[in-house]
Design a protein around this motif. Structure first.
Motif, PDB file in Angstrom:
ATOM      1  N   PHE A 171      37.812  32.330  34.355  1.00  0.00           N
ATOM      2  CA  PHE A 171      39.120  32.844  34.750  1.00  0.00           C
ATOM      3  C   PHE A 171      39.570  33.911  33.751  1.00  0.00           C
ATOM      4  N   PRO A 172      40.331  34.899  34.209  1.00  0.00           N
ATOM      5  CA  PRO A 172      40.791  35.958  33.296  1.00  0.00           C
ATOM      6  C   PRO A 172      41.998  35.529  32.471  1.00  0.00           C
ATOM      7  N   SER A 173      42.229  36.258  31.417  1.00  0.00           N
ATOM      8  CA  SER A 173      43.473  36.111  30.664  1.00  0.00           C
ATOM      9  C   SER A 173      44.472  37.104  31.249  1.00  0.00           C
ATOM     10  N   PHE A 290      38.864  36.970  40.576  1.00  0.00           N
ATOM     11  CA  PHE A 290      40.086  36.631  39.850  1.00  0.00           C
ATOM     12  C   PHE A 290      40.641  37.842  39.096  1.00  0.00           C
ATOM     13  N   GLU A 291      39.757  38.724  38.684  1.00  0.00           N
ATOM     14  CA  GLU A 291      40.210  39.950  38.027  1.00  0.00           C
ATOM     15  C   GLU A 291      40.932  40.861  39.014  1.00  0.00           C
ATOM     16  N   TYR A 292      40.453  40.914  40.256  1.00  0.00           N
ATOM     17  CA  TYR A 292      41.163  41.669  41.288  1.00  0.00           C
ATOM     18  C   TYR A 292      42.569  41.110  41.472  1.00  0.00           C
ATOM     19  N   ASN A 358      43.805  30.884  35.238  1.00  0.00           N
ATOM     20  CA  ASN A 358      43.781  31.739  34.059  1.00  0.00           C
ATOM     21  C   ASN A 358      43.117  31.036  32.881  1.00  0.00           C
ATOM     22  N   ASN A 359      42.672  31.814  31.927  1.00  0.00           N
ATOM     23  CA  ASN A 359      41.916  31.293  30.798  1.00  0.00           C
ATOM     24  C   ASN A 359      42.777  30.509  29.812  1.00  0.00           C
TER      25      ASN A 359
END
Length: 377
Positions: A171-173, A290-292, A358-359
């Motif tokens: 998952f992104p931050s 998830f970045e999108y 999320n991270n």
């Protein structure tokens, strides 16, 4: 508690290793050292003094030996390594550092990955897959912890690792994507993509879909950035674009640094995930999805088992039959024909990333995992 992360294949500032794990854990007053094939300077993460020597060594066996020496010098409570070829290193650490815990991080479904590695001769791929599978089993039995990025891969280790596993998604931050999202730059592309570019990732299904849309009078602009199967793969993509008369619509870029990924994504209106139903992608969850969403984009994604739980149909994106250009063309047309609905799907996806995917939340789980394994408890 002292943690030592180890890789001889990934760059030091690999997204999962450096940003999602090392830096994130170091922010919680944990001493973190990274053994990797290149030197770096960071205020939170300590680089091993052996990194530069590891990076200059071309022999993989020699790299592993240097990484072992570097790791032993750290006298860490937790050794967390990231490459399947470092399983022998992990076993050596178990022998020489009996009071330390050794963790094997399985980034992907490596056995399935061996079946599609373009640089492995086809007759050897199945044997390579079996070998990795056997080594994974050894790791599951011998190491103190197994970390995976996907639930399907985690399930593969249940028989040998039991409750020693931790699921740590890629998952992104949200903070890393916040600036690019708030900049609200003009959109240059209708469709955007970042990642591996090959037949496996659905590039030619996309090209065929664009050709169909062009025949219908719709010519969306597309931005593609990432890596290919060597120079032959790059030329194959260029030829595929040219053969379908898409050169004026499609912008093709090589791999971009992770720091530029948020701004690249924000140049598009819709994020693409076209992975094909090969064994590897039937287990691995695509990070780019998830970045999108972190950038406020809706997603058009292949209807595959790892993807399906995250795409809430017509709430944060659309699914399509991975192998059908006509179905992808339908989804693209539907999104572009309803810009306000498309925008709402992107914003809903962003809300889900900020709240759940999320991270930041996962780091707490990783810290708890470390504390259970550390000699001091």
């Amino acid at each position: 508690m002292k943690v030592c992360h180890i890789t001889t294949v990934h760059p030091a500032k690999d997204t999962r290793i450096f940003y999602r794990m090392c830096q994130a854990v170091a922010k919680h007053d944990v001493s973190v050292t990274l053994v990797a094939p290149d030197a770096f300077v960071d205020s939170l993460v300590q680089a091993s003094q052996w990194n530069e020597r590891i990076g200059k060594t071309t022999s993989r066996v020699r790299r592993t030996m240097l990484a072992l020496r570097a790791s032993l010098e750290e006298k860490a409570d937790i050794y967390h390594f990231h490459d399947p070829e470092l399983i022998p290193l992990g076993l050596a650490l178990k022998a020489f550092r009996r009071r330390s815990a050794v963790v094997y991080d399985v980034h992907e479904d490596y056995p399935s990955q061996m079946l599609v590695k373009y640089w492995i001769p086809k007759p050897l791929r199945r044997s390579a897959a079996w070998s990795i599978q056997a080594f994974n089993g050894v790791g599951g039995w011998c190491f103190d912890g197994i970390v995976t990025a996907d639930p399907f891969v985690q399930k593969d280790f249940q028989w040998c690792a039991g409750n020693k596993t931790l699921l740590f998604y890629n998952f992104p931050s949200p903070k890393l994507f916040e600036e690019a999202f708030l900049a609200d730059r003009p959109k240059e592309f209708d469709l955007i993509y970042v990642g591996g570019m090959s037949e496996r990732s659905g590039m030619f299904v996309l090209f065929d879909a664009l050709k169909l849309l062009k025949q219908q009078g719709l010519q969306p602009t597309v931005g593609l950035a990432g890596y290919t199967d060597g120079e032959r793969g790059w030329q194959s993509l260029k030829q595929g674009i040219q053969d379908r008369g898409l050169s004026e619509q499609v912008t093709l870029k090589r791999r971009i640094p992770f720091s530029e990924v948020p701004s690249w994504i924000c140049r598009g209106r819709i994020g693409l995930v076209g992975l094909q139903p090969i064994p590897k992608f039937m287990k691995n969850i695509p990070t780019k999805m998830f970045e999108y969403w972190a950038c406020g984009l809706p997603v058009i994604a292949s209807d595959l088992p790892p993807i399906r739980p995250f795409v809430h149909e017509e709430k944060n994106g659309l699914l399509f039959n991975a192998m059908e250009p006509r179905d992808l063309a339908r989804a693209i047309s539907q999104c572009l024909g309803n810009p306000s609905v498309c925008q709402q799907m992107g914003l809903y996806g962003r809300e889900l990333v900020q709240a759940r995917w999320n991270n930041d939340q996962q780091v707490e789980q990783l810290l708890h995992f470390y504390r259970k394994l550390a000699p001091c408890g």
